[in-house]
Design a protein around this motif. Structure first.
Motif, PDB file in Angstrom:
ATOM      1  N   UNK A  53       0.896  -1.167   0.000  1.00  0.00           N
ATOM      2  CA  UNK A  53       0.000   0.000   0.000  1.00  0.00           C
ATOM      3  C   UNK A  53       0.927   1.208   0.000  1.00  0.00           C
ATOM      4  N   UNK A  54       1.024   1.856  -1.157  1.00  0.00           N
ATOM      5  CA  UNK A  54       1.925   2.995  -1.319  1.00  0.00           C
ATOM      6  C   UNK A  54       1.427   4.159  -0.470  1.00  0.00           C
ATOM      7  N   UNK A  55       2.326   4.701   0.336  1.00  0.00           N
ATOM      8  CA  UNK A  55       2.017   5.861   1.172  1.00  0.00           C
ATOM      9  C   UNK A  55       2.511   7.137   0.492  1.00  0.00           C
ATOM     10  N   UNK A  56       3.720   7.084  -0.069  1.00  0.00           N
ATOM     11  CA  UNK A  56       4.311   8.273  -0.671  1.00  0.00           C
ATOM     12  C   UNK A  56       5.323   7.885  -1.745  1.00  0.00           C
ATOM     13  N   UNK A  57       5.334   8.647  -2.813  1.00  0.00           N
ATOM     14  CA  UNK A  57       6.348   8.511  -3.867  1.00  0.00           C
ATOM     15  C   UNK A  57       6.865   9.904  -4.194  1.00  0.00           C
ATOM     16  N   UNK A  58       8.162  10.058  -4.165  1.00  0.00           N
ATOM     17  CA  UNK A  58       8.764  11.321  -4.565  1.00  0.00           C
ATOM     18  C   UNK A  58       9.979  11.026  -5.428  1.00  0.00           C
ATOM     19  N   UNK A  59      10.311  11.944  -6.310  1.00  0.00           N
ATOM     20  CA  UNK A  59      11.540  11.813  -7.098  1.00  0.00           C
ATOM     21  C   UNK A  59      11.901  13.163  -7.682  1.00  0.00           C
ATOM     22  N   UNK A  60      13.155  13.295  -8.035  1.00  0.00           N
ATOM     23  CA  UNK A  60      13.613  14.532  -8.643  1.00  0.00           C
ATOM     24  C   UNK A  60      15.085  14.463  -8.988  1.00  0.00           C
ATOM     25  N   UNK A  61      15.537  15.432  -9.757  1.00  0.00           N
ATOM     26  CA  UNK A  61      16.946  15.522 -10.137  1.00  0.00           C
ATOM     27  C   UNK A  61      17.735  16.191  -9.024  1.00  0.00           C
ATOM     28  N   UNK A  62      18.935  15.658  -8.768  1.00  0.00           N
ATOM     29  CA  UNK A  62      19.819  16.209  -7.745  1.00  0.00           C
ATOM     30  C   UNK A  62      21.046  16.756  -8.470  1.00  0.00           C
ATOM     31  N   UNK A  63      21.123  18.076  -8.567  1.00  0.00           N
ATOM     32  CA  UNK A  63      22.201  18.725  -9.329  1.00  0.00           C
ATOM     33  C   UNK A  63      23.581  18.373  -8.788  1.00  0.00           C
ATOM     34  N   UNK A  64      23.734  18.288  -7.472  1.00  0.00           N
ATOM     35  CA  UNK A  64      25.038  18.034  -6.854  1.00  0.00           C
ATOM     36  C   UNK A  64      25.600  16.675  -7.264  1.00  0.00           C
ATOM     37  N   UNK A  65      24.744  15.655  -7.348  1.00  0.00           N
ATOM     38  CA  UNK A  65      25.214  14.307  -7.660  1.00  0.00           C
ATOM     39  C   UNK A  65      25.064  13.954  -9.137  1.00  0.00           C
ATOM     40  N   UNK A  66      24.268  14.734  -9.873  1.00  0.00           N
ATOM     41  CA  UNK A  66      24.016  14.391 -11.274  1.00  0.00           C
ATOM     42  C   UNK A  66      23.128  13.179 -11.413  1.00  0.00           C
ATOM     43  N   UNK A  68      19.155  11.276 -10.710  1.00  0.00           N
ATOM     44  CA  UNK A  68      17.730  11.372 -10.419  1.00  0.00           C
ATOM     45  C   UNK A  68      17.520  10.396  -9.266  1.00  0.00           C
ATOM     46  N   UNK A  69      16.879  10.858  -8.211  1.00  0.00           N
ATOM     47  CA  UNK A  69      16.681   9.981  -7.068  1.00  0.00           C
ATOM     48  C   UNK A  69      15.243  10.062  -6.600  1.00  0.00           C
ATOM     49  N   UNK A  70      14.864   9.072  -5.815  1.00  0.00           N
ATOM     50  CA  UNK A  70      13.498   9.055  -5.324  1.00  0.00           C
ATOM     51  C   UNK A  70      13.347   8.202  -4.088  1.00  0.00           C
ATOM     52  N   UNK A  71      12.179   8.314  -3.489  1.00  0.00           N
ATOM     53  CA  UNK A  71      11.834   7.546  -2.299  1.00  0.00           C
ATOM     54  C   UNK A  71      10.409   7.042  -2.455  1.00  0.00           C
ATOM     55  N   UNK A  72      10.221   5.776  -2.137  1.00  0.00           N
ATOM     56  CA  UNK A  72       8.888   5.184  -2.089  1.00  0.00           C
ATOM     57  C   UNK A  72       8.703   4.675  -0.668  1.00  0.00           C
ATOM     58  N   UNK A  73       7.607   5.084  -0.047  1.00  0.00           N
ATOM     59  CA  UNK A  73       7.273   4.613   1.295  1.00  0.00           C
ATOM     60  C   UNK A  73       5.977   3.826   1.174  1.00  0.00           C
ATOM     61  N   UNK A  74       5.987   2.608   1.710  1.00  0.00           N
ATOM     62  CA  UNK A  74       4.783   1.785   1.647  1.00  0.00           C
ATOM     63  C   UNK A  74       4.667   0.893   2.868  1.00  0.00           C
ATOM     64  N   UNK A  75       3.492   0.296   3.020  1.00  0.00           N
ATOM     65  CA  UNK A  75       3.266  -0.688   4.071  1.00  0.00           C
ATOM     66  C   UNK A  75       2.820  -1.981   3.425  1.00  0.00           C
TER      67      UNK A  75
END
Length: 137
Positions: A53-66, A68-75
């Motif tokens: 059960x997905x609670x949250x999904x986020x992602x985006x480009x990180x200029x410092x590291x070059x 694209x990263x993200x986080x998925x939180x689920x139960x």
């Protein structure tokens, strides 16, 4: 199982957990675009357990590291060890190599091109899972 599905927002209408969460949220008045978050940006190699059960999904480009990263939180109702074992198998099958493992989480990578960290811990009646991923742009 019907009781659980009803308690979580209504009858199950799809086998895709993210889509089901959007359907459940939309039935409660949350716009589908808001409910979906940015899970569509999640790479295919990022493992999400089958009954999640997905609670949250986020992602985006990180200029410092070059990256694209993200986080998925689920139960999920599965045990933390079951989720970690399955997730690790999926990561290895996608070409990632295990970096660190401590019993509650693991990290895996493919050089600096792709990174993954999966953490799972027992919660109240469910397992709480956080998945962090990164991919070089």
């Amino acid at each position: 199982m019907v009781f659980l599905a009803t308690a979580c927002g209504g009858p199950k209408t799809t086998d895709d957990p993210a889509a089901q969460n959007v359907i459940d949220a939309a039935s409660k008045g949350t716009p589908a675009a808001v409910a979906a978050g940015t899970c569509a940006d999640k790479p295919d190699w990022v493992p999400i357990y089958k009954e999640a059960k997905i609670i949250s999904c986020t992602s985006g480009d990180v200029a410092v590291t070059g990256k694209r990263s993200g986080t998925v939180i689920y139960t999920d109702f599965a045990t933390p060890s079951s989720i970690l074992t399955w997730s690790k198998q999926q990561a290895m099958a996608s070409g990632l190599a295990l970096s660190i493992e401590d019993g509650k989480s693991f990290s895996a990578a493919q050089g600096d091109a792709r990174t993954l960290r999966v953490m799972a811990e027992s919660g109240t009646a469910r397992t709480n899972v956080t998945v962090n991923w990164g991919v070089k742009n």
